[in-house]
Design a protein around this motif. Sequence first.
Motif, PDB file in Angstrom:
ATOM      1  N   VAL A  99       0.835  -1.204   0.000  1.00 35.64           N
ATOM      2  CA  VAL A  99       0.000   0.000   0.000  1.00 35.64           C
ATOM      3  C   VAL A  99       0.868   1.252   0.000  1.00 35.64           C
ATOM      4  CG1 VAL A  99      -1.642   1.353   1.362  1.00 35.64           C
ATOM      5  CG2 VAL A  99      -1.999  -1.103   1.062  1.00 35.64           C
ATOM      6  N   LEU A 100       1.982   1.234   0.741  1.00 34.56           N
ATOM      7  CA  LEU A 100       2.874   2.388   0.775  1.00 34.56           C
ATOM      8  C   LEU A 100       3.459   2.655  -0.614  1.00 34.56           C
ATOM      9  CD1 LEU A 100       4.273   4.599   2.431  1.00 34.56           C
ATOM     10  CD2 LEU A 100       6.123   2.967   2.893  1.00 34.56           C
ATOM     11  N   VAL A 101       3.878   1.592  -1.309  1.00 31.74           N
ATOM     12  CA  VAL A 101       4.409   1.753  -2.661  1.00 31.74           C
ATOM     13  C   VAL A 101       3.331   2.325  -3.583  1.00 31.74           C
ATOM     14  CG1 VAL A 101       5.278   0.518  -4.685  1.00 31.74           C
ATOM     15  CG2 VAL A 101       6.144  -0.057  -2.418  1.00 31.74           C
ATOM     16  N   LYS A 102       2.130   1.773  -3.485  1.00 33.63           N
ATOM     17  CA  LYS A 102       1.019   2.247  -4.307  1.00 33.63           C
ATOM     18  C   LYS A 102       0.688   3.713  -3.993  1.00 33.63           C
ATOM     19  CE  LYS A 102      -2.323  -0.667  -4.512  1.00 33.63           C
ATOM     20  NZ  LYS A 102      -3.570  -1.428  -4.196  1.00 33.63           N
ATOM     21  N   THR A 103       0.772   4.075  -2.705  1.00 33.87           N
ATOM     22  CA  THR A 103       0.471   5.438  -2.289  1.00 33.87           C
ATOM     23  C   THR A 103       1.485   6.425  -2.866  1.00 33.87           C
ATOM     24  OG1 THR A 103      -0.559   4.696  -0.225  1.00 33.87           O
ATOM     25  CG2 THR A 103       0.228   6.963  -0.296  1.00 33.87           C
ATOM     26  N   LEU A 104       2.769   6.091  -2.781  1.00 35.16           N
ATOM     27  CA  LEU A 104       3.798   6.985  -3.315  1.00 35.16           C
ATOM     28  C   LEU A 104       3.732   7.052  -4.834  1.00 35.16           C
ATOM     29  CD1 LEU A 104       6.834   6.240  -0.981  1.00 35.16           C
ATOM     30  CD2 LEU A 104       5.323   8.208  -0.988  1.00 35.16           C
ATOM     31  N   ARG A 105       3.303   5.963  -5.471  1.00 38.47           N
ATOM     32  CA  ARG A 105       3.113   5.995  -6.925  1.00 38.47           C
ATOM     33  C   ARG A 105       1.974   6.957  -7.274  1.00 38.47           C
ATOM     34  NH1 ARG A 105       1.971   0.613  -8.129  1.00 38.47           N
ATOM     35  NH2 ARG A 105       4.201   0.174  -8.070  1.00 38.47           N
ATOM     36  N   PHE A 106       0.919   6.923  -6.472  1.00 38.89           N
ATOM     37  CA  PHE A 106      -0.203   7.850  -6.675  1.00 38.89           C
ATOM     38  C   PHE A 106       0.278   9.301  -6.538  1.00 38.89           C
ATOM     39  CE2 PHE A 106      -3.162  10.582  -4.310  1.00 38.89           C
ATOM     40  CZ  PHE A 106      -4.219  10.684  -5.198  1.00 38.89           C
ATOM     41  N   VAL A 107       1.085   9.545  -5.502  1.00 35.54           N
ATOM     42  CA  VAL A 107       1.589  10.902  -5.258  1.00 35.54           C
ATOM     43  C   VAL A 107       2.453  11.375  -6.418  1.00 35.54           C
ATOM     44  CG1 VAL A 107       3.126  12.254  -3.790  1.00 35.54           C
ATOM     45  CG2 VAL A 107       1.441  10.728  -2.744  1.00 35.54           C
ATOM     46  N   GLN A 108       3.328  10.491  -6.895  1.00 30.08           N
ATOM     47  CA  GLN A 108       4.232  10.868  -7.974  1.00 30.08           C
ATOM     48  C   GLN A 108       3.490  11.160  -9.279  1.00 30.08           C
ATOM     49  OE1 GLN A 108       6.795   7.393  -7.834  1.00 30.08           O
ATOM     50  NE2 GLN A 108       8.452   8.581  -6.912  1.00 30.08           N
ATOM     51  N   ASN A 109       2.324  10.556  -9.438  1.00 29.91           N
ATOM     52  CA  ASN A 109       1.565  10.729 -10.675  1.00 29.91           C
ATOM     53  C   ASN A 109       0.635  11.942 -10.643  1.00 29.91           C
ATOM     54  OD1 ASN A 109       2.693   8.510 -11.973  1.00 29.91           O
ATOM     55  ND2 ASN A 109       1.181   7.092 -11.143  1.00 29.91           N
ATOM     56  N   VAL A 110       0.636  12.670  -9.539  1.00 26.15           N
ATOM     57  CA  VAL A 110      -0.155  13.913  -9.477  1.00 26.15           C
ATOM     58  C   VAL A 110       0.665  15.014 -10.153  1.00 26.15           C
ATOM     59  CG1 VAL A 110      -1.206  15.628  -7.958  1.00 26.15           C
ATOM     60  CG2 VAL A 110      -1.304  13.200  -7.351  1.00 26.15           C
ATOM     61  N   PRO A 111       0.206  15.545 -11.293  1.00 26.93           N
ATOM     62  CA  PRO A 111       1.011  16.535 -12.033  1.00 26.93           C
ATOM     63  C   PRO A 111       1.400  17.745 -11.195  1.00 26.93           C
ATOM     64  CG  PRO A 111      -0.847  15.766 -13.363  1.00 26.93           C
ATOM     65  CD  PRO A 111      -1.057  15.211 -11.984  1.00 26.93           C
ATOM     66  N   CYS A 112       0.484  18.253 -10.384  1.00 23.97           N
ATOM     67  CA  CYS A 112       0.786  19.442  -9.574  1.00 23.97           C
ATOM     68  C   CYS A 112       1.887  19.158  -8.558  1.00 23.97           C
ATOM     69  CB  CYS A 112      -0.468  19.912  -8.847  1.00 23.97           C
ATOM     70  SG  CYS A 112      -1.820  20.372  -9.953  1.00 23.97           S
ATOM     71  N   PHE A 113       1.951  17.919  -8.078  1.00 26.84           N
ATOM     72  CA  PHE A 113       2.993  17.554  -7.122  1.00 26.84           C
ATOM     73  C   PHE A 113       4.352  17.529  -7.807  1.00 26.84           C
ATOM     74  CE2 PHE A 113       5.603  14.391  -4.904  1.00 26.84           C
ATOM     75  CZ  PHE A 113       5.536  14.853  -3.602  1.00 26.84           C
ATOM     76  N   GLN A 114       4.403  17.037  -9.043  1.00 28.62           N
ATOM     77  CA  GLN A 114       5.663  16.949  -9.781  1.00 28.62           C
ATOM     78  C   GLN A 114       6.246  18.321 -10.069  1.00 28.62           C
ATOM     79  OE1 GLN A 114       4.676  14.693 -13.284  1.00 28.62           O
ATOM     80  NE2 GLN A 114       4.576  12.737 -12.187  1.00 28.62           N
TER      81      GLN A 114
END
Length: 262
Positions: free
Chosen positions: A57-72
């Motif tokens: 779940v942690l890996v999936k969560t960080l993948r979700f975060v990385q895929n947010v364009p505004c976060f990048q």
Amino acid sequence: CRCCAEGRRHSSILYSILRSQEREAAAGQEPRGCSCGSRRRVALRSPQVVCKAASAVLVKTLRFVQNVPCFQELPLEEQLLLVRSCWAPLLLLGLAQDRVHLETVESAEPSMLQRILTARRQGEQPPPRAPAPAPGRGHHGSHLPSAGDIQTIKGFLAKCWSLDISTKEYAYLKGTVLFNPDLPGLQCTQYIEGLQREAQQALNEHVRLIHRGDEARFAKLNVVLSLLRSINANVIAELFFRPIIGAVNMDDMLLEMLCAKL
């Protein structure tokens, strides 16, 4: 002297009367709740299974975060600051979304009272009382969360499941948690505040569109966010990661995962 003797006798009589009244009152009342139970140390019944699920779940969560364009678009330092502050609530939202259940067992670690009684039977000095731990550090000494900590986590998961939160709702909740403009040290405060506001507006619009008959749903979902504030990140690290990888520096691990292509 006679006055002192009489005073001692009267105080003794008064003490006896008060004690008997206390016993009578206690006999007619239900025992008061004790917080000792909530301080018992507990462990996962199947740590390998649950910790493996939490790691996924942690890996999936960080993948979700990385895929947010505004976060990048944020500087790396800002990204790290945000992730380090919110990885635990994001993980709990992910555990709720994946419906990861927690089964725990009480630790065999003896309580302070048990250690005192054992020491007295053996004619030893009872162990000194440990000083109160500093806020946020109390769980590193025992390496086990308390029953109260676990109950808080289970209560949060149960609340999420009772609301039957959808995938989109989870995404908007995670966005609200991720973009926290109140963190000290942030440079892009106004930008991040705008992103959090957008996440809340998107959640509100989605709820009004899909759940037209439930006017209180948006407020209920924000209650879920408020429950997250009472859960300590150190407890999450001890519960889900120490059993499989030992003592871990979450900051270092998050930095490594954030810089990797998950």
